[in-house]
Design an enzyme around this catalytic site. Structure first.
Site, PDB file in Angstrom:
ATOM      1  N   LYS A   1     -13.968  -1.382   6.766  1.00  0.00           N
ATOM      2  CA  LYS A   1     -14.925  -0.898   7.770  1.00  0.00           C
ATOM      3  C   LYS A   1     -16.017  -0.122   7.057  1.00  0.00           C
ATOM      4  CE  LYS A   1     -15.707   2.657  10.370  1.00  0.00           C
ATOM      5  NZ  LYS A   1     -17.186   2.624  10.466  1.00  0.00           N
TER       6      LYS A   1
ATOM      7  N   GLU B   1     -12.031  10.796  -0.713  1.00  0.00           N
ATOM      8  CA  GLU B   1     -13.143  11.207  -1.569  1.00  0.00           C
ATOM      9  C   GLU B   1     -14.180  11.847  -0.661  1.00  0.00           C
ATOM     10  OE1 GLU B   1     -14.263  12.290  -4.550  1.00  0.00           O
ATOM     11  OE2 GLU B   1     -12.773  10.730  -4.949  1.00  0.00           O
TER      12      GLU B   1
ATOM     13  N   CYS C   1     -22.385  12.322  -3.046  1.00  0.00           N
ATOM     14  CA  CYS C   1     -21.373  13.385  -3.086  1.00  0.00           C
ATOM     15  C   CYS C   1     -21.403  14.059  -4.442  1.00  0.00           C
ATOM     16  CB  CYS C   1     -20.008  12.861  -2.710  1.00  0.00           C
ATOM     17  SG  CYS C   1     -19.531  11.458  -3.664  1.00  0.00           S
TER      18      CYS C   1
ATOM     19  N   GLU D   1     -22.184  21.892   1.811  1.00  0.00           N
ATOM     20  CA  GLU D   1     -22.851  20.645   1.437  1.00  0.00           C
ATOM     21  C   GLU D   1     -23.948  20.320   2.458  1.00  0.00           C
ATOM     22  OE1 GLU D   1     -20.649  16.895   1.693  1.00  0.00           O
ATOM     23  OE2 GLU D   1     -21.364  16.430  -0.321  1.00  0.00           O
TER      24      GLU D   1
HETATM   25  C1  UN1 Z   1     -20.905   8.894  -4.077  1.00  0.00           C
HETATM   26  O1  UN1 Z   1     -21.859   9.632  -3.898  1.00  0.00           O
HETATM   27  O2  UN1 Z   1     -20.077   8.686  -3.170  1.00  0.00           O
HETATM   28  O3  UN1 Z   1     -22.037   8.734 -10.351  1.00  0.00           O
HETATM   29  C2  UN1 Z   1     -20.637   8.151  -5.327  1.00  0.00           C
HETATM   30  C3  UN1 Z   1     -22.576   8.689  -9.276  1.00  0.00           C
HETATM   31  C4  UN1 Z   1     -22.622   7.408  -8.495  1.00  0.00           C
HETATM   32  C5  UN1 Z   1     -21.531   7.355  -7.481  1.00  0.00           C
HETATM   33  C6  UN1 Z   1     -21.648   8.384  -6.401  1.00  0.00           C
HETATM   34  N1  UN1 Z   1     -22.550   6.306  -9.391  1.00  0.00           N
HETATM   35  O4  UN1 Z   1     -23.065   9.677  -8.783  1.00  0.00           O
END
Ligand code: UN1
Length: 496
Positions: free
Chosen positions: A175, A249, A283, A384
């Site tokens: 999803k 995550e 993230c 955040e």
């Molecule tokens: C994310 O923001 O969920 O190294 C992953 C990095 C990216 C992946 C981020 N290649 O920031």
């Protein structure tokens, strides 16, 4: 109607049983509607899980390297379609074309890496404590995996989860985020075109209620989720109750520590990319700059110059360096933090408002923003924001930098800029984060390295790297007794 505007269940593109749909629009040009997608319900999830369960019986039994061959073909097709796919991803989620091409490349790397790992799904053999007995462990697939992902890496992150899941012999119900359904569907279409058998990956579009149905489905054995901390906690509760294997995550508030001996040219490039790449919507984005007082003013001054020169626009236009944020909700959240910043008394050095100007009137654009005079206890230093906002904190010593860096509930990524190798090695241990970059920005994960965070960012699992293959497989322990008679471990071989 194009197939990619539908669900894909048991190898058939189909509408949702609910008959309702939701729209996906271009965040840089709101009038550009990408399509209407099925707003799936419990019944659709049920069909998808049934298809995945049935496909598991054959897929899970195929030799792993044969599964790897299909992953390699998927990698080849992703390579062929890299530009067209990236164009559509940029159109749907906003980051510039050069970034979405990187997103697809991450998926290509993950495909080829997973393909090679299908020849290396190691167990181990060790001596038995008894004579004429053989001990070994091997890996078994787990079953049906529910994969729920965010929109900011609409191709790379789903593949971080699905490719190792498939390599290990599992089947999937996927999803994608309701903010990037088209990108998810284009990816699944590539799986189909590469010859992945129907039912092995099933696509269910929809919002949180489809996600909930998937998580709570009794025949889903494993859930992997990338997204908000709030949703992750709810998923954690459900999976805990149902004894499901779960990888979470979630959020980050990633620090870049800059010591007085750092090379400021490298720092500047790293900060612009780390904090404002993907419009700060990673993230792993750099959202806190923790800088030594001796270089604070110079660094911040030079940073403002670079940041104000960034070209905002539609990501499929050649010269765009920073795209919009994903939608009105994201813009509202970022704006609410401008109010919080005002109340907390920080200085808005640059930005702080929605961006206006030629080509920006029709999208969710926000100016790259830098806050100074931030202290560690402020909300803008701890929460955040998920946008192009960098909070700057001033420190006097390495020890203070570490204390400030660790003073948050998250622990995903981090960076340290210094020319002192001893300090760099100390920091590798001292910083509470799943990832630490030395003299590089907080972003830049590679497919074959573990990706994930500590503390409130996750629940101890990793995407990427070798670890992810452990997550998607079950260890089976085998004892073979070829002595010809009963042998009792811990009894026959011990003299009391
Ligand atoms: C994310 O923001 O969920 O190294 C992953 C990095 C990216 C992946 C981020 N290649 O920031």
């Amino acid at each position: 109607m194009s197939d990619t505007l539908k669900n894909y269940i048991d190898g058939i593109w189909q509408d949702a049983s609910t008959g309702s749909t939701f729209k996906s629009i271009n965040p840089a040009r709101k009038q550009d509607v990408i399509g209407e997608f099925p707003d799936s319900g419990v019944e659709d999830v049920d069909d998808a899980v049934r298809a995945a369960r049935s496909a598991f019986r054959t897929w899970g039994r195929r030799p792993a390297p044969e599964r790897g061959d299909i992953l390699r073909r998927i990698g080849d097709l992703l390579t062929e379609r890299k530009s067209e796919l990236a164009f559509q991803m940029t159109r749907e989620m906003g980051k510039p074309f050069f970034e979405t091409k990187g997103d697809v490349q991450e998926a290509i790397d993950t495909a080829y890496y997973a393909a090679t790992e299908t020849r290396r799904l190691f167990g181990y053999t060790v001596p038995s404590e008894l004579p004429n007995k053989f001990n070994m462990s091997l890996r078994r697939p787990i079953g049906v995996c529910g994969v729920i992902t965010a929109w900011n890496f609409p191709v790379a992150v789903p593949t971080w989860k699905m490719f190792p899941a498939l390599a290990c012999g599992n089947t999937v119900v996927f999803k994608p985020s309701e903010y990037a359904p088209h990108s998810g569907a284009l990816l699944v279409q590539i799986f189909e075109d590469a010859g992945l058998p129907g039912g092995v990956v099933n696509l269910v579009q929809g919002n949180g209620s489809a996600g909930r149905a998937l998580v709570e489905h009794p025949d889903v054995n494993l859930v992997s989720f990338t997204g908000s901390t709030e949703t992750g906690s709810k998923i954690g509760e459900a999976c805990g109750r149902m004894h499901k294997r779960l990888s979470l995550e979630m959020g980050g508030k990633n620090p870049a520590i800059v010591l007085a001996d750092a090379d400021l040219d490298i720092v500047l490039d790293g900060l612009v990319w780390g904090a404002f790449g993907t419009t700060g919507q990673r993230c792993t984005a750099t959202s806190r700059l923790i800088v030594h007082e001796d270089v604070h003013d110079e660094l911040v001054g030079r940073l403002v110059k670079k940041v104000t020169a960034l070209k905002l626009g539609y990501g499929n236009d050649d010269d765009t360096e920073m795209g919009p944020v994903i939608n009105q909700g994201a813009l509202d959240k970022i704006l609410s933090y401008m109010e919080i910043a005002k109340e907390e008394g920080v200085t808005v050095l640059t930005g702080g408002k929605t961006a206006t100007g030629d080509g920006l009137e029709d999208g969710f654009f926000f100016e790259p923003t830098i806050f100074t005079n931030v202290t560690p206890d402020m909300r803008v230093a701890r929460e955040e924001i998920f946008g192009p906002v960098l909070s700057v904190l001033k420190i006097k010593t390495y020890e203070e930098a570490i204390e400030v860096a660790n003073n948050i509930e998250y622990g995903l990524s981090s960076a340290l800029y210094t020319s002192d190798v001893s300090i760099a090695f100390r920091a590798m241990h001292d910083i509470e984060a799943g990832i630490t970059y030395i003299n590089g920005p907080t972003i830049g994960a590679e497919a074959h390295m573990p990706f994930g965070g500590v503390k409130g960012t996750g629940n101890g699992h990793r995407d990427g790297g070798w670890e992810v293959f452990e997550f998607y497989s079950e260890t089976k322990t085998i004892y073979v007794d070829y002595s010809g008679h009963l042998q009792k471990a811990q009894i026959d071989n011990v003299d009391d």
